[in-house]
Design a protein around this motif. Structure first.
Motif, mmCIF file in Angstrom:
data_model
loop_
_atom_site.group_PDB
_atom_site.id
_atom_site.type_symbol
_atom_site.label_atom_id
_atom_site.label_comp_id
_atom_site.label_asym_id
_atom_site.label_seq_id
_atom_site.Cartn_x
_atom_site.Cartn_y
_atom_site.Cartn_z
ATOM 1 N N CYS A 238 0.832 -1.206 0.000
ATOM 2 C CA CYS A 238 0.000 0.000 0.000
ATOM 3 C C CYS A 238 0.868 1.257 0.000
ATOM 4 C CB CYS A 238 -0.943 -0.002 1.194
ATOM 5 S SG CYS A 238 -2.237 -1.262 1.076
ATOM 6 N N ASN A 239 1.939 1.240 0.785
ATOM 7 C CA ASN A 239 2.856 2.382 0.809
ATOM 8 C C ASN A 239 3.551 2.562 -0.533
ATOM 9 O OD1 ASN A 239 2.235 3.089 3.425
ATOM 10 N ND2 ASN A 239 3.971 1.977 4.311
ATOM 11 N N GLU A 240 3.922 1.456 -1.177
ATOM 12 C CA GLU A 240 4.565 1.557 -2.480
ATOM 13 C C GLU A 240 3.616 2.174 -3.508
ATOM 14 O OE1 GLU A 240 6.934 -1.246 -5.719
ATOM 15 O OE2 GLU A 240 6.655 -1.974 -3.674
ATOM 16 N N ALA A 241 2.368 1.757 -3.508
ATOM 17 C CA ALA A 241 1.381 2.328 -4.431
ATOM 18 C C ALA A 241 1.174 3.815 -4.130
ATOM 19 C CB ALA A 241 0.068 1.568 -4.332
ATOM 20 N N LYS A 242 1.055 4.150 -2.860
ATOM 21 C CA LYS A 242 0.883 5.550 -2.468
ATOM 22 C C LYS A 242 2.082 6.382 -2.915
ATOM 23 C CE LYS A 242 0.372 8.520 1.594
ATOM 24 N NZ LYS A 242 1.523 9.371 1.282
ATOM 25 N N ASN A 243 3.284 5.848 -2.736
ATOM 26 C CA ASN A 243 4.495 6.580 -3.126
ATOM 27 C C ASN A 243 4.544 6.839 -4.635
ATOM 28 O OD1 ASN A 243 5.469 6.826 -0.522
ATOM 29 N ND2 ASN A 243 6.673 4.950 -0.639
ATOM 30 N N ILE A 244 4.029 5.906 -5.420
ATOM 31 C CA ILE A 244 3.988 6.091 -6.876
ATOM 32 C C ILE A 244 3.163 7.338 -7.193
ATOM 33 C CG2 ILE A 244 3.040 5.142 -9.029
ATOM 34 C CD1 ILE A 244 3.855 2.316 -7.866
ATOM 35 N N PHE A 245 2.024 7.484 -6.538
ATOM 36 C CA PHE A 245 1.160 8.642 -6.800
ATOM 37 C C PHE A 245 1.722 9.913 -6.184
ATOM 38 C CE2 PHE A 245 -1.686 5.269 -7.963
ATOM 39 C CZ PHE A 245 -2.274 5.789 -9.102
ATOM 40 N N ASP A 246 2.314 9.801 -5.010
ATOM 41 C CA ASP A 246 2.954 10.983 -4.415
ATOM 42 C C ASP A 246 4.058 11.509 -5.333
ATOM 43 O OD1 ASP A 246 1.320 10.913 -2.164
ATOM 44 O OD2 ASP A 246 2.834 9.961 -0.878
ATOM 45 N N ASN A 247 4.854 10.604 -5.905
ATOM 46 C CA ASN A 247 5.921 11.010 -6.824
ATOM 47 C C ASN A 247 5.354 11.640 -8.085
ATOM 48 O OD1 ASN A 247 8.021 10.157 -5.148
ATOM 49 N ND2 ASN A 247 8.048 8.109 -6.022
ATOM 50 N N LEU A 248 4.289 11.054 -8.639
ATOM 51 C CA LEU A 248 3.655 11.619 -9.826
ATOM 52 C C LEU A 248 3.195 13.047 -9.550
ATOM 53 C CD1 LEU A 248 2.317 11.566 -12.647
ATOM 54 C CD2 LEU A 248 0.357 10.415 -11.565
ATOM 55 N N ILE A 249 2.476 13.230 -8.474
ATOM 56 C CA ILE A 249 1.957 14.559 -8.144
ATOM 57 C C ILE A 249 3.101 15.531 -7.882
ATOM 58 C CG2 ILE A 249 0.647 15.862 -6.400
ATOM 59 C CD1 ILE A 249 -1.282 13.399 -6.327
ATOM 60 N N SER A 250 4.132 15.077 -7.191
ATOM 61 C CA SER A 250 5.287 15.920 -6.918
ATOM 62 C C SER A 250 5.950 16.397 -8.216
ATOM 63 C CB SER A 250 6.290 15.150 -6.060
ATOM 64 O OG SER A 250 7.457 15.889 -5.876
ATOM 65 N N LYS A 251 6.124 15.490 -9.162
ATOM 66 C CA LYS A 251 6.738 15.857 -10.449
ATOM 67 C C LYS A 251 5.850 16.823 -11.230
ATOM 68 C CE LYS A 251 9.435 11.647 -10.913
ATOM 69 N NZ LYS A 251 9.585 10.365 -11.607
ATOM 70 N N LEU A 252 4.541 16.586 -11.203
ATOM 71 C CA LEU A 252 3.619 17.483 -11.901
ATOM 72 C C LEU A 252 3.632 18.870 -11.264
ATOM 73 C CD1 LEU A 252 0.649 15.009 -12.465
ATOM 74 C CD2 LEU A 252 2.152 15.966 -14.241
ATOM 75 N N LEU A 253 3.735 18.915 -9.943
ATOM 76 C CA LEU A 253 3.819 20.203 -9.253
ATOM 77 C C LEU A 253 5.113 20.929 -9.614
ATOM 78 C CD1 LEU A 253 2.506 19.174 -5.722
ATOM 79 C CD2 LEU A 253 1.401 20.776 -7.317
ATOM 80 N N LYS A 254 6.186 20.170 -9.718
ATOM 81 C CA LYS A 254 7.493 20.763 -9.999
ATOM 82 C C LYS A 254 7.534 21.425 -11.377
ATOM 83 C CE LYS A 254 11.355 19.239 -8.220
ATOM 84 N NZ LYS A 254 12.421 18.328 -7.843
#
Length: 175
Positions: A88-104
């Protein structure tokens, strides 16, 4: 237009219910519900663009749709071993990274670069599913596709422009 589509789906679903068994009917209703939610979601996000929310706020708001807490409950309540804290944490991290990159890269960032970030995220989910087969089943697939569509809209892209209207996830997903 959205109401016409939803109305058509409902009428078509009712006709289908009379022609098929109870199990098929329940499956159809679930699919119709998912389709209706998808159209409502797109309209909802489009409306957000008219609100005073910033690009960052729109993307961060999509985190409210993360299904991973529900997955964890399935692990505990139904002994569904694929929904470990680690998975679950790995899946969450995938989306956190996606959103972080889009924000950047920002609201006016390069469209191709945004699309590449979605590709990386979906392919990472493919790898997670390969590692622990069964983590992304029907319900989880719907959760993830809906979430990806919402993030797509919040990032300024339109899901209907990808994979013949199915969304950007369908370009890369194997689940």
């Amino acid at each position: 237009m959205t109401y016409l589509i939803i109305g058509f789906l409902i009428i078509g679903g009712i006709a289908f219910l009379f022609a098929n068994s109870k199990n098929k009917s329940e499956e159809t209703l679930q699919k119709m519900s998912t389709i209706s939610v998808k159209y409502q979601s797109e309209k909802e996000i489009e409306n957000l663009s008219n609100d005073s929310l910033t690009y960052s706020e729109k993307l961060n708001k999509t985190k409210e749709l993360y299904p991973f807490e529900k997955w964890r409950k399935n692990f505990l309540e139904y002994q569904m071993e694929q929904y470990t804290e680690e998975n679950c944490n790995e899946a969450k991290n995938i989306f956190d990274n996606l959103i972080s990159k889009l924000l950047k890269i920002g609201e006016n960032g390069n469209r191709n670069e945004k699309e590449k970030y979605f590709e990386i995220a979906v392919k990472s989910l493919n790898k997670l599913n390969e590692k622990d087969e069964g983590i992304i089943e029907t319900g989880e697939r719907e959760d993830l596709c809906e979430l990806i569509d919402r993030i797509t809209l919040a990032s300024g892209l339109k899901p209907k422009n990808y994979a013949e209207g199915e969304g950007i996830a369908d370009l890369y997903r194997e689940w």
